[in-house]
Enzyme design. Structure first.
Site, mmCIF file in Angstrom:
data_model
loop_
_atom_site.group_PDB
_atom_site.id
_atom_site.type_symbol
_atom_site.label_atom_id
_atom_site.label_comp_id
_atom_site.label_asym_id
_atom_site.label_seq_id
_atom_site.Cartn_x
_atom_site.Cartn_y
_atom_site.Cartn_z
ATOM 1 N N GLU A 33 0.838 -1.196 0.000
ATOM 2 C CA GLU A 33 0.000 0.000 0.000
ATOM 3 C C GLU A 33 0.875 1.249 0.000
ATOM 4 O OE1 GLU A 33 -1.787 0.844 3.824
ATOM 5 O OE2 GLU A 33 -3.659 1.507 2.887
ATOM 6 N N HIS A 35 2.496 4.599 0.981
ATOM 7 C CA HIS A 35 2.741 5.256 2.261
ATOM 8 C C HIS A 35 3.424 6.602 2.030
ATOM 9 C CE1 HIS A 35 1.550 1.550 4.235
ATOM 10 N NE2 HIS A 35 1.598 2.172 5.401
ATOM 11 N N HIS A 119 -2.103 -3.647 9.245
ATOM 12 C CA HIS A 119 -2.798 -2.767 8.288
ATOM 13 C C HIS A 119 -4.222 -2.554 8.783
ATOM 14 C CE1 HIS A 119 -4.221 -1.352 4.337
ATOM 15 N NE2 HIS A 119 -5.016 -2.400 4.221
ATOM 16 N N GLU A 121 -7.104 -1.822 7.746
ATOM 17 C CA GLU A 121 -8.295 -2.369 7.095
ATOM 18 C C GLU A 121 -8.408 -3.894 7.221
ATOM 19 O OE1 GLU A 121 -6.274 -0.075 6.042
ATOM 20 O OE2 GLU A 121 -7.309 1.488 4.932
ATOM 21 N N HIS A 176 -1.681 7.243 9.102
ATOM 22 C CA HIS A 176 -1.145 6.549 7.934
ATOM 23 C C HIS A 176 0.041 7.296 7.326
ATOM 24 C CE1 HIS A 176 -1.152 3.969 4.422
ATOM 25 N NE2 HIS A 176 -0.988 5.061 3.711
ATOM 26 N N GLU A 181 4.514 5.548 11.828
ATOM 27 C CA GLU A 181 5.095 4.617 10.847
ATOM 28 C C GLU A 181 6.446 5.118 10.343
ATOM 29 O OE1 GLU A 181 1.562 2.065 8.807
ATOM 30 O OE2 GLU A 181 1.752 4.109 8.038
HETATM 31 ZN ZN ZN Z 1 0.762 1.552 7.210
HETATM 32 MN MN MN Z 2 -2.138 0.271 5.869
#
Ligand code: ZN
Ligand code: MN
Length: 257
Positions: A33, A35, A119, A121, A176, A181
């Site tokens: 995904e 980032h 993650h 989701e 996010h 992160e």
């Molecule tokens: Zn992430």
């Molecule tokens: Mn994610």
């Protein structure tokens, strides 16, 4: 005998011996995904795997290969599916992959499993997969598996969040590709972080509902939902210390080790 915490580096007799000895198996579920422009597509794989590795060392466990694809990125928590490189699974596909992995681990002797979500989701697909796997194992006559399922980011002390966000924590969904992160990536994989590309088009201001199709401009163009400015490896180490020590404590409590 090979001494590794990674299942993929063990032979089958070594794996089998560890299962017979009750070693917990850690399964991280990640995503591929976007980032933002400053972090790689694999953040949601790298971070939960690194945490699983450290917890596994603390409790004599092993780390199964991480699932590298996750459920669809949502605009309000991951920027959405439109960003190039974000590569997701339909929920039923993801559920069946996780179900099969847990089922197979159980058939081969795993009785203690810890599923670490990387993650946002993925939460409900993992819940569903675990439920189906446990049911299948019962059909196979295996009734004694104990599984823990967790989001690693929930294992953090209030004081640590206060130290990281003196002006208030924006929430895990908005984080996010942001401070948390980015700081942990600076700790684990600094060569993959390009701090000079940290954008300044956030934080996102979302309503409390989804709309399809998404309005143009709904998600910051960079894909970063909060702010990554001020990220440091030291901040990453505060987080990782909490995550690893608190997950270790939970695993020891639940498995009596
Ligand atoms: Zn992430
Ligand atoms: Mn994610």
């Amino acid at each position: 005998m090979v001494e590794s915490v990674f299942m993929a580096e063990l032979s089958w007799p070594e794996f089998s011996a560890k299962m017979a000895a009750g070693a917990p198996v850690f399964l991280a579920v990640g995503a591929t995904e976007q980032h933002g422009p400053h972090l790689p597509l694999g953040v949601d794989v790298i971070l939960p795997t690194a945490i699983a590795e450290r917890v596994a060392r603390n409790v004599g466990g092993i780390v199964a290969p991480t699932i590298p694809y996750g459920y669809k990125s949502q605009p309000r928590s991951g920027g959405g599916e439109a960003f190039p490189g974000t590569t997701s699974l339909n929920s039923q596909t993801l559920v069946l992959v996780i179900r099969d992995v847990i089922h197979n681990l159980g058939l081969h002797g795993a009785r203690r499993i810890v599923i670490i979500n990387g993650h946002f989701e993925n939460t409900w697909p993992i819940v569903e997969a675990l439920d189906l796997a446990i049911r299948e194992l019962k059909h196979d006559g295996i009734n004694d598996m104990t599984a823990l399922r967790l989001e690693y980011w929930d294992f953090v002390k209030r004081e640590t969040l206060d130290k990281l966000f003196p002006e208030g924590f924006p929430g895990t969904d908005l984080e996010h590709a942001s401070l948390l992160e980015t700081s942990m990536m600076l700790l684990f994989r600094p060569e993959l972080v390009e701090l000079d590309k940290v954008p300044d088009d956030g934080p996102a201001k979302f309503p409390t509902y989804d709309r399809t199709p998404v309005r143009p401009g709904f998600v910051p163009a960079s894909g970063v939902l909060a702010r990554a400015q001020g990220s440091t490896a030291e901040k990453g180490s505060w987080l990782v210390e909490d995550h690893v020590s608190m997950i270790t404590a939970a695993v020891k409590t639940e498995f009596g080790i």
